[in-house]
Write an enzyme that holds these catalytic residues in place. Structure first.
Site, PDB file in Angstrom:
ATOM      1  N   SER A   1      36.627  76.858  44.548  1.00 51.80           N
ATOM      2  CA  SER A   1      35.647  76.177  45.401  1.00 51.80           C
ATOM      3  C   SER A   1      35.001  77.168  46.359  1.00 51.80           C
ATOM      4  CB  SER A   1      36.379  75.094  46.218  1.00 51.80           C
ATOM      5  OG  SER A   1      35.625  74.683  47.337  1.00 51.80           O
TER       6      SER A   1
ATOM      7  N   TYR B   1      42.017  70.783  51.982  1.00 48.20           N
ATOM      8  CA  TYR B   1      41.300  71.182  50.761  1.00 48.20           C
ATOM      9  C   TYR B   1      41.076  72.692  50.750  1.00 48.20           C
ATOM     10  CZ  TYR B   1      37.548  71.021  47.217  1.00 48.20           C
ATOM     11  OH  TYR B   1      36.768  71.212  46.098  1.00 48.20           O
TER      12      TYR B   1
HETATM   13  P1  NAP Z   1      35.669  63.907  40.580  1.00 51.95           P
HETATM   14  O1  NAP Z   1      34.354  63.524  40.001  1.00 51.95           O
HETATM   15  O2  NAP Z   1      36.233  63.136  41.730  1.00 51.95           O
HETATM   16  O3  NAP Z   1      36.754  63.935  39.395  1.00 51.95           O
HETATM   17  C1  NAP Z   1      38.083  64.242  39.721  1.00 51.95           C
HETATM   18  C2  NAP Z   1      38.892  64.121  38.444  1.00 51.95           C
HETATM   19  O4  NAP Z   1      40.227  64.493  38.764  1.00 51.95           O
HETATM   20  C3  NAP Z   1      38.927  62.708  37.881  1.00 51.95           C
HETATM   21  O5  NAP Z   1      38.851  62.760  36.466  1.00 51.95           O
HETATM   22  C4  NAP Z   1      40.307  62.212  38.300  1.00 51.95           C
HETATM   23  O6  NAP Z   1      40.902  61.328  37.367  1.00 51.95           O
HETATM   24  C5  NAP Z   1      41.113  63.485  38.265  1.00 51.95           C
HETATM   25  N1  NAP Z   1      42.323  63.397  39.080  1.00 51.95           N
HETATM   26  C6  NAP Z   1      42.426  63.239  40.423  1.00 51.95           C
HETATM   27  N2  NAP Z   1      43.720  63.198  40.786  1.00 51.95           N
HETATM   28  C7  NAP Z   1      44.461  63.330  39.647  1.00 51.95           C
HETATM   29  C8  NAP Z   1      45.844  63.360  39.354  1.00 51.95           C
HETATM   30  N3  NAP Z   1      46.756  63.257  40.315  1.00 51.95           N
HETATM   31  N4  NAP Z   1      46.232  63.490  38.054  1.00 51.95           N
HETATM   32  C9  NAP Z   1      45.310  63.603  37.070  1.00 51.95           C
HETATM   33  N5  NAP Z   1      43.969  63.585  37.271  1.00 51.95           N
HETATM   34  C10 NAP Z   1      43.567  63.457  38.558  1.00 51.95           C
HETATM   35  O7  NAP Z   1      35.622  65.420  41.093  1.00 51.95           O
HETATM   36  P2  NAP Z   1      34.721  66.675  40.674  1.00 51.95           P
HETATM   37  O8  NAP Z   1      33.625  66.840  41.665  1.00 51.95           O
HETATM   38  O9  NAP Z   1      34.403  66.607  39.224  1.00 51.95           O
HETATM   39  O10 NAP Z   1      35.761  67.865  40.951  1.00 51.95           O
HETATM   40  C11 NAP Z   1      36.547  68.393  39.911  1.00 51.95           C
HETATM   41  C12 NAP Z   1      37.173  69.679  40.427  1.00 51.95           C
HETATM   42  O11 NAP Z   1      36.137  70.556  40.891  1.00 51.95           O
HETATM   43  C13 NAP Z   1      38.094  69.471  41.632  1.00 51.95           C
HETATM   44  O12 NAP Z   1      39.176  70.387  41.544  1.00 51.95           O
HETATM   45  C14 NAP Z   1      37.210  69.841  42.821  1.00 51.95           C
HETATM   46  O13 NAP Z   1      37.974  70.279  43.936  1.00 51.95           O
HETATM   47  C15 NAP Z   1      36.418  70.960  42.231  1.00 51.95           C
HETATM   48  N6  NAP Z   1      35.154  71.270  42.892  1.00 51.95           N
HETATM   49  C16 NAP Z   1      34.208  70.295  43.029  1.00 51.95           C
HETATM   50  C17 NAP Z   1      32.985  70.650  43.616  1.00 51.95           C
HETATM   51  C18 NAP Z   1      31.872  69.656  43.820  1.00 51.95           C
HETATM   52  O14 NAP Z   1      30.930  69.989  44.575  1.00 51.95           O
HETATM   53  N7  NAP Z   1      31.909  68.499  43.190  1.00 51.95           N
HETATM   54  C19 NAP Z   1      32.757  71.958  44.021  1.00 51.95           C
HETATM   55  C20 NAP Z   1      33.794  72.892  43.892  1.00 51.95           C
HETATM   56  C21 NAP Z   1      34.980  72.533  43.305  1.00 51.95           C
HETATM   57  P3  NAP Z   1      40.556  59.751  37.360  1.00 51.95           P
HETATM   58  O15 NAP Z   1      39.266  59.675  36.620  1.00 51.95           O
HETATM   59  O16 NAP Z   1      41.697  59.109  36.639  1.00 51.95           O
HETATM   60  O17 NAP Z   1      40.433  59.335  38.800  1.00 51.95           O
HETATM   61  C1  GCO Z   2      32.934  69.482  51.199  1.00 53.17           C
HETATM   62  C2  GCO Z   2      32.707  69.460  49.714  1.00 53.17           C
HETATM   63  C3  GCO Z   2      33.076  70.803  49.118  1.00 53.17           C
HETATM   64  C4  GCO Z   2      32.839  70.763  47.632  1.00 53.17           C
HETATM   65  C5  GCO Z   2      33.210  72.039  46.979  1.00 53.17           C
HETATM   66  C6  GCO Z   2      32.411  73.199  47.468  1.00 53.17           C
HETATM   67  O1  GCO Z   2      33.268  68.437  51.758  1.00 53.17           O
HETATM   68  O2  GCO Z   2      32.747  70.565  51.779  1.00 53.17           O
HETATM   69  O3  GCO Z   2      33.450  68.435  49.108  1.00 53.17           O
HETATM   70  O4  GCO Z   2      34.384  71.131  49.424  1.00 53.17           O
HETATM   71  O5  GCO Z   2      33.590  69.750  47.042  1.00 53.17           O
HETATM   72  O6  GCO Z   2      34.562  72.295  47.028  1.00 53.17           O
HETATM   73  O7  GCO Z   2      32.652  74.294  46.596  1.00 53.17           O
END
Ligand code: NAP
Ligand code: GCO
Length: 263
Positions: free
Chosen positions: A144, A157
């Site tokens: 992230s 986080y």
């Molecule tokens: P999301 O849309 O909320 O999806 C999260 C996924 O994780 C869902 O499929 C959920 O399953 C699953 N999950 C959560 N807790 C779990 C558990 N205990 N066991 C198994 N599965 C679990 O989130 P996203 O934005 O795609 O994020 C995915 C990853 O990218 C995360 O690690 C997040 O920190 C990272 N990330 C996101 C962003 C961003 O801007 N969105 C940026 C940087 C990093 P269910 O469908 O069953 O709930």
């Molecule tokens: C926040 C956001 C970020 C993104 C992502 C950025 O509240 O700052 O959720 O943390 O999810 O991780 O890379």
């Protein structure tokens, strides 16, 4: 010839039912991998299978709470029976709680760290034997911006994602000699359910303050899409990256390179 082909490889994507995990699963499947995705419930599996089918991908869904070592071991055993040994692991499942430290309980802090840091350890430990037996492996940890930067309200986080960066480097250090590469993928701000609260327009129709702020910090001047991450993931999952190890590949539109637009 540079080899991005994943044909014959088995990939497990945790949290692959929606958002970034879904896009990564589709990308790996389109590159030839047999994709197994994980999520928390049968309902999520059905939702995920429908989304993969709409993208023209045949995949396999497995419900398991990735923080529960027994459930993860059972899931990996089912994948062995259904498909075979795992070549590629994407530790994607993750949650966030946006709470000021003084208001966050220790249990809330622990829960975020459990999913975002302890679970990648648990899943990696469960899959490493497959990779050692096969003589190769690819582990991709979804890091992230908070692996590098802090911000208000995301202490748990950021601590977890900072730890995940160092876990990535440690796995790379410990298993590189077995032809196992472990790298991180560091998304910027991506439009998924996890960031919806940061993008929802205000009642008067104006942009969410964070949305406007983020545009001033992003050279690309847009939110990322989950699809922006699929190509980098295929690269890190393929033989094209066999000498890339312990690296965090940031896919952020330039955020980490930019001081920010002058007001
Ligand atoms: P999301 O849309 O909320 O999806 C999260 C996924 O994780 C869902 O499929 C959920 O399953 C699953 N999950 C959560 N807790 C779990 C558990 N205990 N066991 C198994 N599965 C679990 O989130 P996203 O934005 O795609 O994020 C995915 C990853 O990218 C995360 O690690 C997040 O920190 C990272 N990330 C996101 C962003 C961003 O801007 N969105 C940026 C940087 C990093 P269910 O469908 O069953 O709930
Ligand atoms: C926040 C956001 C970020 C993104 C992502 C950025 O509240 O700052 O959720 O943390 O999810 O991780 O890379």
């Amino acid at each position: 010839m540079v080899n991005f082909d994943l044909t014959g490889k088995v990939a497990l994507v945790t949290g692959g039912s929606q958002g970034i995990g879904l896009a990564l699963g589709i990308g790996l499947a389109q590159a030839g991998a047999t994709v197994c995705f994980n999520c928390t419930s049968e309902n999520s599996i059905q939702k995920g299978l429908a989304a993969y089918k709409e993208a023209g991908c045949t995949v396999y869904g497995y419900a398991a709470d990735v923080t529960d070592e027994e459930q993860v071991k059972n899931m990996v055993e089912k994948i062995h029976q259904d498909i075979g040994l795992i070549d590629i692991l994407v530790n994607n499942a993750g949650i966030i709680k946006r709470i000021p430290m003084l208001e966050m309980t220790a249990d809330e802090f622990r829960h975020v760290v459990d999913v975002d840091l302890n679970a990648p350890f648990i899943c990696t430990k469960a899959v490493l034997p497959d990779m050692l037996e096969k003589g190769h492996g690819k582990i991709i940890n979804i890091c992230s911006m908070m692996s590098e930067l802090g911000r208000e309200m995301v202490s748990a986080y950021a601590a977890a994602k900072g730890g995940l960066k160092m876990l990535t480097k440690n796995i790379a250090s410990e298993y590189g000699k077995y032809n196992i590469q472990c790298n991180g993928l560091g998304p910027g701000y991506i439009a998924t359910p996890l960031t919806e609260a940061l993008r929802t327009p205000q009642e008067d129709g104006s942009r969410h303050p964070f949305d406007a702020f983020l545009m001033s910090k992003t050279p690309a001047e847009r939110w990322g899409t989950p699809e922006d991450l699929a190509g980098p993931a295929v690269f890190l999952a393929s033989d094209a990256s066999n000498f890339v190890n312990g690296h965090i590949l940031y896919v952020d539109g330039g955020i980490l390179a930019y001081i920010g637009k002058q007001p």
